[in-house]
Design a protein around this motif. Sequence first.
Motif, PDB file in Angstrom:
ATOM      1  N   THR A  55     -25.325 -40.781 -24.613  1.00 44.57           N
ATOM      2  CA  THR A  55     -24.171 -41.559 -24.159  1.00 44.57           C
ATOM      3  C   THR A  55     -24.524 -42.925 -23.576  1.00 44.57           C
ATOM      4  O   THR A  55     -23.631 -43.689 -23.224  1.00 44.57           O
ATOM      5  CB  THR A  55     -23.384 -40.774 -23.095  1.00 44.57           C
ATOM      6  OG1 THR A  55     -24.261 -40.453 -22.017  1.00 44.57           O
ATOM      7  CG2 THR A  55     -22.798 -39.508 -23.690  1.00 44.57           C
ATOM      8  N   PHE A  56     -25.803 -43.241 -23.432  1.00 47.18           N
ATOM      9  CA  PHE A  56     -26.210 -44.535 -22.902  1.00 47.18           C
ATOM     10  C   PHE A  56     -27.644 -44.834 -23.302  1.00 47.18           C
ATOM     11  O   PHE A  56     -28.358 -43.976 -23.818  1.00 47.18           O
ATOM     12  CB  PHE A  56     -26.038 -44.599 -21.373  1.00 47.18           C
ATOM     13  CG  PHE A  56     -26.916 -43.655 -20.613  1.00 47.18           C
ATOM     14  CD1 PHE A  56     -28.137 -44.068 -20.104  1.00 47.18           C
ATOM     15  CD2 PHE A  56     -26.518 -42.341 -20.395  1.00 47.18           C
ATOM     16  CE1 PHE A  56     -28.956 -43.192 -19.405  1.00 47.18           C
ATOM     17  CE2 PHE A  56     -27.325 -41.461 -19.687  1.00 47.18           C
ATOM     18  CZ  PHE A  56     -28.541 -41.888 -19.199  1.00 47.18           C
ATOM     19  N   LEU A  57     -28.062 -46.077 -23.050  1.00 45.67           N
ATOM     20  CA  LEU A  57     -29.418 -46.540 -23.352  1.00 45.67           C
ATOM     21  C   LEU A  57     -30.025 -47.099 -22.073  1.00 45.67           C
ATOM     22  O   LEU A  57     -29.341 -47.741 -21.282  1.00 45.67           O
ATOM     23  CB  LEU A  57     -29.382 -47.657 -24.400  1.00 45.67           C
ATOM     24  CG  LEU A  57     -28.614 -47.408 -25.688  1.00 45.67           C
ATOM     25  CD1 LEU A  57     -28.464 -48.711 -26.459  1.00 45.67           C
ATOM     26  CD2 LEU A  57     -29.322 -46.375 -26.528  1.00 45.67           C
ATOM     27  N   GLU A  58     -31.325 -46.867 -21.886  1.00 49.50           N
ATOM     28  CA  GLU A  58     -32.048 -47.479 -20.775  1.00 49.50           C
ATOM     29  C   GLU A  58     -33.137 -48.373 -21.358  1.00 49.50           C
ATOM     30  O   GLU A  58     -33.925 -47.918 -22.180  1.00 49.50           O
ATOM     31  CB  GLU A  58     -32.707 -46.424 -19.894  1.00 49.50           C
ATOM     32  CG  GLU A  58     -31.758 -45.665 -19.005  1.00 49.50           C
ATOM     33  CD  GLU A  58     -32.499 -44.644 -18.169  1.00 49.50           C
ATOM     34  OE1 GLU A  58     -32.723 -44.917 -16.971  1.00 49.50           O
ATOM     35  OE2 GLU A  58     -32.857 -43.594 -18.713  1.00 49.50           O
ATOM     36  N   PHE A  59     -33.159 -49.613 -20.925  1.00 49.72           N
ATOM     37  CA  PHE A  59     -34.191 -50.552 -21.362  1.00 49.72           C
ATOM     38  C   PHE A  59     -35.079 -50.895 -20.177  1.00 49.72           C
ATOM     39  O   PHE A  59     -34.585 -51.284 -19.119  1.00 49.72           O
ATOM     40  CB  PHE A  59     -33.575 -51.842 -21.917  1.00 49.72           C
ATOM     41  CG  PHE A  59     -32.966 -51.702 -23.276  1.00 49.72           C
ATOM     42  CD1 PHE A  59     -33.755 -51.807 -24.414  1.00 49.72           C
ATOM     43  CD2 PHE A  59     -31.612 -51.462 -23.431  1.00 49.72           C
ATOM     44  CE1 PHE A  59     -33.207 -51.683 -25.679  1.00 49.72           C
ATOM     45  CE2 PHE A  59     -31.058 -51.341 -24.686  1.00 49.72           C
ATOM     46  CZ  PHE A  59     -31.850 -51.447 -25.813  1.00 49.72           C
ATOM     47  N   TYR A  60     -36.375 -50.734 -20.366  1.00 49.01           N
ATOM     48  CA  TYR A  60     -37.374 -51.158 -19.385  1.00 49.01           C
ATOM     49  C   TYR A  60     -38.129 -52.311 -20.027  1.00 49.01           C
ATOM     50  O   TYR A  60     -38.803 -52.116 -21.037  1.00 49.01           O
ATOM     51  CB  TYR A  60     -38.332 -50.015 -19.048  1.00 49.01           C
ATOM     52  CG  TYR A  60     -37.645 -48.796 -18.482  1.00 49.01           C
ATOM     53  CD1 TYR A  60     -37.388 -48.704 -17.121  1.00 49.01           C
ATOM     54  CD2 TYR A  60     -37.242 -47.752 -19.311  1.00 49.01           C
ATOM     55  CE1 TYR A  60     -36.753 -47.592 -16.600  1.00 49.01           C
ATOM     56  CE2 TYR A  60     -36.605 -46.647 -18.798  1.00 49.01           C
ATOM     57  CZ  TYR A  60     -36.361 -46.556 -17.442  1.00 49.01           C
ATOM     58  OH  TYR A  60     -35.722 -45.463 -16.932  1.00 49.01           O
ATOM     59  N   ILE A  61     -38.009 -53.478 -19.452  1.00 45.74           N
ATOM     60  CA  ILE A  61     -38.616 -54.680 -20.022  1.00 45.74           C
ATOM     61  C   ILE A  61     -39.709 -55.161 -19.081  1.00 45.74           C
ATOM     62  O   ILE A  61     -39.474 -55.358 -17.889  1.00 45.74           O
ATOM     63  CB  ILE A  61     -37.564 -55.784 -20.224  1.00 45.74           C
ATOM     64  CG1 ILE A  61     -36.442 -55.282 -21.140  1.00 45.74           C
ATOM     65  CG2 ILE A  61     -38.203 -57.047 -20.781  1.00 45.74           C
ATOM     66  CD1 ILE A  61     -35.239 -56.190 -21.196  1.00 45.74           C
ATOM     67  N   ASN A  62     -40.910 -55.341 -19.629  1.00 45.67           N
ATOM     68  CA  ASN A  62     -42.025 -55.896 -18.865  1.00 45.67           C
ATOM     69  C   ASN A  62     -42.490 -57.141 -19.581  1.00 45.67           C
ATOM     70  O   ASN A  62     -42.840 -57.082 -20.758  1.00 45.67           O
ATOM     71  CB  ASN A  62     -43.173 -54.894 -18.741  1.00 45.67           C
ATOM     72  CG  ASN A  62     -44.394 -55.517 -18.099  1.00 45.67           C
ATOM     73  OD1 ASN A  62     -45.223 -56.111 -18.776  1.00 45.67           O
ATOM     74  ND2 ASN A  62     -44.497 -55.395 -16.800  1.00 45.67           N
ATOM     75  N   VAL A  63     -42.459 -58.277 -18.878  1.00 44.36           N
ATOM     76  CA  VAL A  63     -42.990 -59.513 -19.445  1.00 44.36           C
ATOM     77  C   VAL A  63     -44.254 -59.875 -18.686  1.00 44.36           C
ATOM     78  O   VAL A  63     -44.310 -59.769 -17.464  1.00 44.36           O
ATOM     79  CB  VAL A  63     -41.974 -60.675 -19.397  1.00 44.36           C
ATOM     80  CG1 VAL A  63     -40.800 -60.413 -20.311  1.00 44.36           C
ATOM     81  CG2 VAL A  63     -41.492 -60.949 -18.001  1.00 44.36           C
ATOM     82  N   SER A  64     -45.287 -60.256 -19.431  1.00 43.86           N
ATOM     83  CA  SER A  64     -46.542 -60.679 -18.804  1.00 43.86           C
ATOM     84  C   SER A  64     -47.214 -61.690 -19.711  1.00 43.86           C
ATOM     85  O   SER A  64     -47.059 -61.652 -20.925  1.00 43.86           O
ATOM     86  CB  SER A  64     -47.457 -59.492 -18.535  1.00 43.86           C
ATOM     87  OG  SER A  64     -47.768 -58.837 -19.734  1.00 43.86           O
ATOM     88  N   GLY A  65     -47.939 -62.595 -19.081  1.00 43.37           N
ATOM     89  CA  GLY A  65     -48.643 -63.614 -19.843  1.00 43.37           C
ATOM     90  C   GLY A  65     -48.947 -64.811 -18.973  1.00 43.37           C
ATOM     91  O   GLY A  65     -49.052 -64.695 -17.748  1.00 43.37           O
TER      92      GLY A  65
END
Length: 175
Positions: A55-65
Motif C-alpha cells: 500500500t505504500f513505498l519507502e525510499f531511502y536516499i543516500n548521496v555522497s561524493g
Amino acid sequence: MDRIRNYDVAFIGLKPGKHDFKFEIGQEFFDLFETEQEFFNPKIIADVLLDKHTTFLEFYINVSGTVQLICDISNDEFSENIENDLKILVKFGEEYDDSNEDVITINKKDGEFNLANLIYEAVVLSIPMKKLAPSVRDNDEYQKILDQYSPKIVEEKEESTDPRWEALKKLKDNN
C-alpha cells in the motif's frame, strides 16, 4: 525535460521487498534544474533503496561524493566531501501532494516515481553554510579572526525578582 526522466524508478513490476538503485550525479544533472548552485564539478553517487509494500513505498536516499566550493574567507577553490540521507514515504491517493515533507502522495494509477527533486534537495542540503577551505580551517591566524568577528553567545543573567511578584506567585500557588 526528457533527461529528468532518467531518474524515474518504475515500481509497478517490482515484487514487494527491497530494491537497490544507483545514480551517478554530475553537473549535467544540476543543469536540468536551471538554478544557480554554490558549488561546481560535482561527483556524487546517489544510492537509493526502495522498500516496496503493498500500500505504500519507502525510499531511502543516500548521496555522497565531492563538490568544488569557493572559500568564503580566502576565495580559494577547494574540494569538499558531502553526504546526506533522506527518507521519504510515498503513498497512493487521488492526486499528487507533497505538502508534507516526509510523505508524498502520488496518483494510484502511477507506475513510476521520479527521484530527481529529492536527490537535488539531498545534495543542496549537504552543502555547508560556511565554506572554509582546509587552509583556512587549519590556520590559527584565520581562526583568531573568525572568533573575533563571529557572533557570541550571551548568557542570560538571572534577574532578581521583585518581592512583590513573589508574594503574588504565592497567592497563585495557593489556589
